[in-house]
Design an enzyme around this catalytic site. Structure first.
Site, PDB file in Angstrom:
ATOM      1  CG  HIS A  29      -1.849  -1.142   1.322  1.00  0.00           C
ATOM      2  ND1 HIS A  29      -1.420  -2.425   1.579  1.00  0.00           N
ATOM      3  CD2 HIS A  29      -3.199  -1.211   1.172  1.00  0.00           C
ATOM      4  CE1 HIS A  29      -2.474  -3.242   1.603  1.00  0.00           C
ATOM      5  NE2 HIS A  29      -3.557  -2.526   1.358  1.00  0.00           N
ATOM      6  CG  HIS A 261      -6.230   1.728  -0.205  1.00  0.00           C
ATOM      7  ND1 HIS A 261      -5.959   0.543   0.447  1.00  0.00           N
ATOM      8  CD2 HIS A 261      -6.848   2.502   0.709  1.00  0.00           C
ATOM      9  CE1 HIS A 261      -6.397   0.611   1.690  1.00  0.00           C
ATOM     10  NE2 HIS A 261      -6.942   1.784   1.872  1.00  0.00           N
ATOM     11  CD  GLU A 408     -19.630  -7.034  25.530  1.00  0.00           C
ATOM     12  OE1 GLU A 408     -20.593  -7.423  26.205  1.00  0.00           O
ATOM     13  OE2 GLU A 408     -19.732  -6.179  24.616  1.00  0.00           O
ATOM     14  CG  HIS A 470     -27.193 -14.488  27.435  1.00  0.00           C
ATOM     15  ND1 HIS A 470     -27.897 -13.956  26.386  1.00  0.00           N
ATOM     16  CD2 HIS A 470     -26.856 -13.435  28.226  1.00  0.00           C
ATOM     17  CE1 HIS A 470     -28.004 -12.643  26.539  1.00  0.00           C
ATOM     18  NE2 HIS A 470     -27.366 -12.304  27.645  1.00  0.00           N
TER      19      HIS A 470
END
Length: 657
Positions: A29, A261, A408, A470
């Site tokens: 890149h 890029h 999280e 869960h």
């Protein structure tokens, strides 16, 4: 612009090396190094403090290239500054097997690389942990020993990734004023203009979560320097510097487009770019005056480092600071854990392993002052707090508990930053099922081999009524598939203490998978040996038994009950507790053969899927566990419904003997 000819020459050295390296590799890149060369030049030659002669100097500023695809910007700069292990040959071998110059910066490959970046947003999210560690250690040891900044270069992709919002909102809340993010605002992603997919007002976004914002021309070195110095002067907020740049700056046809890029320029465009920039020297050859100026910049902070070393030598906190930064545990840690294990043998507590974890942490946090605890808004479920863990907040930098909020992703990434910074040992909790959210950071913990401890509670269908969303089913197997990661699933309080001890001593990350439900004490005698250290060991039953039952965590008690029933039926059986498959895999062939044995029947029982057990079970063994998602209901009903019972284990054994 306020660039001088010399400043342009310094920036063009980065551009030249980066273009040449990508071209030679025929991969990479080039656009970011070309567009951000002015930013890097000012940052490294005028603003940051570091010393290539002592790259691990504890009070250096940290630089994080969050937009890791632009890695040649960092590699070129490290070579120019005089980092000993970043030679011109390394630059020439960009992206080649065995080189330090990997496609994305890899922590541990070369000095000056502070973290592994590539997954966009992770570097930015790491930086919050770096800044937290600096702030906390400064509060503990004083500004004479700890007073540095964390600089991040992030791209549009980093800011689009969802983790960036978790990171910047936490940083703003904590008022991490020594965190400075430079946004390479070039409006280009792989697919084209940013406007194809996003119209976020990033300035407004950062302001909304408590950041200073500065907008500049990212090619004006005078403006860049002023912005960086203004950002350093902030006393109450982190700072975003929005630097408007042109990706592939200097390329005659491809500048400002996605064509620079992720691909080399090509011979014609490369020649045109060098001509436009005034680069008239051969590939990989930086003229001596330019290289000398860069190398001189690399020595700028040697006096500062010398003054810091003198202060450290005189400090009454020297020994503790040095110990902390070395990563060594306190000398009496092992003794404290041994004493605690003796108490467990006496008390024989029947507690959930999440509670047993908190009990162990009460010993650890009293004896290891560098632990930095936390939870993603589940403190009272994870039980990651102890009396020592007062929250770390903007108005209390001495706190030892991170209130991560419902973040999280950021919790994992921030803990990586804390560990990489040095001086602290981070651990943080959430529900086991939410390792799905933390997984990218967990993988990077393992890739970088950092001592990060993930406390994952509610580890099975045993959490009950919250139901299948869960209840982790595939998670143990998925986590066991990650190299360099220790997955612990302790069976009782004694094993939990042992697993915590191993996690604290490890040089790589650990996961403690812990139960919600109470577990009986199965290890009721003190052992100076940490039996969990071998990953698997005989818990009960004769070594020459006709059947062997492997189990982990809450299911070890089920295996023990089954062993008793089998004995009553006249079938000899033994139970092997397997707190860590990874540690067991590291044992000698002789030990593994001893534990696996030659019994007629092999059974494994775990409230998860079978996949990670196949090697232990072989072709004929039987698995008692989950074969589907869970269900909502009381724990006792669930274990019976899914057939994870002593009766099912007995039937699996008797079918083989």
């Amino acid at each position: 612009m306020t660039n001088t000819a010399q400043q342009n020459d310094l920036a063009n050295a980065i551009r030249s090396l980066s273009m040449d390296a990508v071209e030679k590799a025929n991969s990479g890149h080039p656009g970011l190094p070309m567009g951000c060369a002015d930013i890097a030049t000012v940052l490294f030659t005028k603003v940051m403090k570091f010393d290539p002669a002592d790259p691990h100097w504890a009070d250096r500023d940290r630089f994080i290239l969050s937009a890791g695809h632009g890695s040649m910007l960092l590699y070129s700069s490290l070579y120019l500054l005089g980092y000993g292990d970043m030679t011109i040959d390394q630059v020439k071998n960009f992206r080649q097997l065995g080189s330090k110059t990997a496609g994305h910066p890899e922590f541990g490959h070369a000095t000056g690389i502070e973290t592994t970046t590539g997954p966009l947003g992770q570097g930015l999210a790491n930086s919050v942990g770096f800044a937290v560690a600096e702030a906390k250690l400064a509060a503990e040891f004083g500004a004479d020993l700890v007073d540095h900044h964390t600089y991040v270069l992030a791209g549009d992709g980093c800011l689009m990734e969802g983790i960036s919002q978790e990171a910047i909102s936490l940083a703003g809340h904590l008022k991490l004023n020594k965190l400075i993010v430079i946004w390479d605002n070039n409006n280009i992603t792989i697919d084209g203009k940013v406007s194809n997919a996003d119209s976020t007002d990033q300035i407004a976004r950062f302001k909304a979560v408590g950041w200073n914002t500065i907008e500049i021309d990212g090619h004006d070195q005078g403006a860049i320097e002023k912005a960086l110095l203004d950002a350093k002067a902030s006393t109450d907020k982190p700072t975003l510097i929005a630097a408007k740049t042109t990706i592939g700056f200097g390329a005659p046809k491809k500048a400002g487009t996605e064509k620079v890029h992720g691909a080399p320029l090509g011979a014609e465009e490369l020649a045109g770019a060098k001509a436009a920039l005034g680069i008239d020297y051969p590939a990989f050859e930086i003229p001596a005056p330019i290289l000398e100026s860069w190398r001189a910049a690399g020595t700028r902070s040697q006096n500062l480092r010398g003054e810091w070393e003198a202060r450290l030598a005189k400090s009454d906190k020297r020994d503790e600071f040095t110990r902390r930064m070395s990563g060594k545990l306190p000398a009496d840690f092992s003794r404290a854990m041994a004493d605690y294990k003796r108490k467990l043998a006496e008390d024989k507590p029947k507690v959930a392993s999440r509670k047993a974890s908190q009990m162990a942490l009460e010993i650890i946090n009293k004896n290891v002052p560098e632990t930095l605890a936390g939870s993603a808004d589940l403190t009272h479920s994870n039980l990651t707090n102890t009396p020592e863990t007062v929250p770390f907040q903007a108005d209390n930098r001495l706190g030892r508990y991170m209130m991560y909020g419902i973040r999280e992703h950021e919790m994992g990434a921030a803990m990586n930053g804390v560990a990489l910074h040095g001086g602290l040992i981070p651990y943080g909790g959430t529900f086991m099922v939410f390792t799905d959210y933390a997984r990218p950071a967990i993988r990077l913990s393992a890739l970088m081999e950092q001592r990060v401890i993930y406390v994952m509670t509610h580890d099975s269908i045993g959490l009950g009524e919250d139901g299948p969303t869960h209840q982790p089913v595939e998670h143990l197997t998925a986590l066991r598939a990650i190299p360099n990661l220790l997955v612990f699933r302790p069976a009782d309080a004694m094993e939990t203490a042992e697993c915590w001890e191993l996690a604290m001593e490890a040089k790589h990350p650990s996961i403690l998978a812990l139960s919600r439900q109470n577990l009986p004490a199965l290890r009721t005698e003190y052992s100076a040996e940490n039996k969990s250290a071998k990953g698997a060991y005989n818990l009960v039953g004769p070594t020459d038994a006709d059947a062997v039952i492997f189990a982990t965590g809450s299911e070890v008690a089920i295996a023990v009950e089954a062993q008793k029933e089998l004995t009553e039926k006249g079938i000899s059986a033994r139970v092997v507790s397997v707190p860590s498959m990874e540690l067991f895999a590291q044992q000698s062939d002789a030990y593994k053969a001893e534990i696996i044995g030659t019994a007629k029947a092999r059974v494994a029982v775990e409230a998860g899927i079978e996949m990670s057990w196949n090697k232990l079970l072989g072709d004929k063994g039987r698995f008692v566990g989950m074969h589907s998602f869970g269900a909502s209901g009381p724990i006792d009903a669930l274990y019976g419904h899914f057939g994870i019972t002593p009766k099912a284990v007995v039937e699996a054994v008797t079918a083989q003997v």
